[in-house]
Design a protein around this motif. Structure first.
Motif: not given
Length: 550
Positions: A330-334
């Motif tokens: 999720h952090a990577e997507a954000f």
């Protein structure tokens, strides 16, 4: 009872007898006067005794009140100490601590007022100790001039002239007032022809055909996402003014506004990700799961920029994202599109951002010294460990240097860190290795020292880059409002509701960071959107400094 001599009988007595009787009469009269005086003194003494008894009773009552007040203050101080220095299970979080401090300050103010009231009239009144502050210039001033009843001079010389004035200002509050905006659009037609009817088109509204103005919608948003007031409580407040608005109605307004504001939040995130240094953190966000009749754990992620520590030109800002989990994906997507240094805690999910296979390139992860310090603080408070105390003193020396160089340009900060901080960090690293070699890794202290060792590389990033801070406190401070909102709201009603929460809260918190009044900003922004503000000029609607920079 002896008989009284008559005047004729007294005259018939020998002169010596009459002299003796006269002397005795004078003695009796003097004795009577003495008795009367003693009786008066006795009566006065009785009055004084009664007054003394009353005074003693009043003093006893006053002493009792003071003792009760002191007991109350001692209790509050005890609770405060327990909250600050007690066991972890007894310690209050910052928001609960604020409430306790409010209670303590209120009790102290009450005690001072009671003491002043008792002494008023007995002694000269000391000047009051007031925290007046400064009332903003933009507030409306309503002057009330108090004139004397008569301007005639007491000596009869004539009418007095004005030579000056005293002015005092007090802050007043007018309760929020609901009003109805009635829009009237007259229709016009020609009497001699049938050319048609002329009428101004209806003005555009954010919610077509709905009740609220954009200002009212902004008020609902700020109350919920800025002041953490749930919609059902807002509905109760409206009901006290005689306006019945169902909670679902307010939710509909909030959802519609969130839809129109979401492009601004996305644009704000794009601007933040053009920076080379950002902060990131996450916090749990319970979300209602209707299928199971309970809540599930979602997460709100905060991505923040704050360049004030090194005099950067980019305005501070924060964007929140919602995800249904805490995984590093999720952090990577954000963070898609971001390159540079990311300041985070030691959560393992961030490690995937530093891998070489990342499309935009590996991020540099700078870890947080505040988290390292927190681990040692926990040990010191629980066991008063001298080893933890040694580590805390060394970290305190690092922070002392940081306080001196805050606000300097990045290169100046880097040079000072290389000259003064780097040797201290190296010494701390040696100390850490020595203590870990002596202490069991399975002990509580050993676990905390291992935590610090595992992120040792990230803890040294700030030494070679003056843009990097020692800790991730700037983003942790932006997580706190979400935690307070979570307590008041208990949980988000749906995943989409959590997304709307993140969207609107991003704009409100960014306003706060830049000294922009959120209610005025949202009102003007929603009005502009309702009037069809073009998407090509979206940057003009960003909060304060972001709009100017764009």
């Amino acid at each position: 009872m002896p008989e009284t001599l008559t005047a004729s009988e007294l005259a018939g007595l020998p002169p010596k007898v009459r002299a003796v009787l006269a002397a005795q009469a004078e003695l009796i009269e003097a004795r009577a006067e003495q008795i009367a005086a003693h009786e008066q003194k006795a009566a006065a003494a009785e009055k004084k005794a009664a007054a003394a008894e009353e005074s003693a009773a009043a003093i006893a009552d006053e002493i009792g009140e003071i003792k009760a007040l002191n007991a109350r203050l001692e209790y509050l101080v005890k609770e405060l100490r327990r909250a600050l220095y007690g066991k972890k299970s007894e310690r209050l979080d910052p928001d609960q601590l604020d409430l306790l401090l409010e209670d303590l300050e209120t009790a102290v103010a009450k005690a001072e007022e009671e003491s002043e009231a008792r002494s008023r009239g007995c002694t000269a009144r000391e000047p009051s100790r007031r925290n007046i502050g400064r009332l903003p210039d933009h507030l409306e001033r309503i002057e009330r001039v108090i004139e004397p009843e008569s301007l005639e001079c007491p000596c009869g010389c004539g009418e007095m002239v004005r030579i000056g004035e005293d002015r005092t200002e007090r802050l007043d509050c007018v309760p929020a007032q609901l009003r109805v905006i009635v829009t009237v659009r007259p229709k016009y037609a020609c009497r001699t022809c049938e050319a048609g009817v002329t009428q101004v088109p209806a003005p555009a509204h954010l919610i077509e055909g709905g009740l609220p103005t954009e200002a009212l919608i902004a008020q609902v948003l700020v109350s919920k996402y800025g002041d953490h007031l749930p919609l059902y409580r807002q509905a109760q407040i409206f009901a006290r003014s005689g306006v019945l608005l169902d909670r679902s109605t307010l939710a509909g307004w909030s959802g519609a506004a969130g839809y129109h504001l979401s492009p601004l939040t996305r644009r704000l995130a794009e601007i933040l990700k053009t920076s080379g240094h950002l902060f990131m953190d996450e916090t749990r966000c319970p979300v209602l799961d209707p299928g199971r009749g309970m809540t599930k754990s979602g997460y709100l992620w905060a991505l923040a920029r704050d360049e004030r520590g090194w005099g950067g030109t980019g305005p501070p800002g924060v964007v929140y994202f919602y995800a249904d989990g805490r995984g590093g994906k999720h952090a990577e997507a954000f963070l898609n599109g971001f390159t540079g240094t990311l300041q985070v805690d030691a959560y393992a999910g961030y490690k995937r951002l530093a891998r070489k296979g990342r499309p935009e390139g590996a991020l540099v992860l700078a870890n947080c010294w505040a988290h390292a310090r927190r681990k040692l603080v926990e040990i010191k408070k629980s066991s008063n460990s001298p080893i933890a105390d040694e580590g805390l003193k060394q970290i305190a020396a690092l922070y002392a240097i940081e306080a001196e160089i805050r606000g300097l340009d990045p290169e100046a900060r880097r040079l000072v860190r290389q000259a003064r901080t780097a040797p201290l960090v190296a010494a701390f690293g040696d100390w850490l290795k020595q203590k870990r070699a002596r202490i069991s890794a399975k002990s509580r202290l050993g676990e905390h020292l291992t935590y610090i060792a595992n992120c040792w590389g990230g803890l040294q990033v700030f030494l070679s880059d003056g843009h990097v801070e020692m800790d991730s406190n700037p983003v942790e401070n932006r997580i706190r409002p979400l935690a307070l909102g979570r307590k008041n709201h208990l949980f988000a009603g749906h995943d989409e509701g959590a997304h709307a929460w993140a969207c609107t809260a991003s704009l409100i918190e960014t306003c706060k960071l830049n000294g922009v009044e959120p209610l005025g900003y949202l009102t003007k922004t929603l009005e502009a959107i309702a009037q069809g503000h073009p998407m090509s000029r979206l940057d003009e609607l960003l909060p304060g400094p972001f709009a100017c920079a764009s």
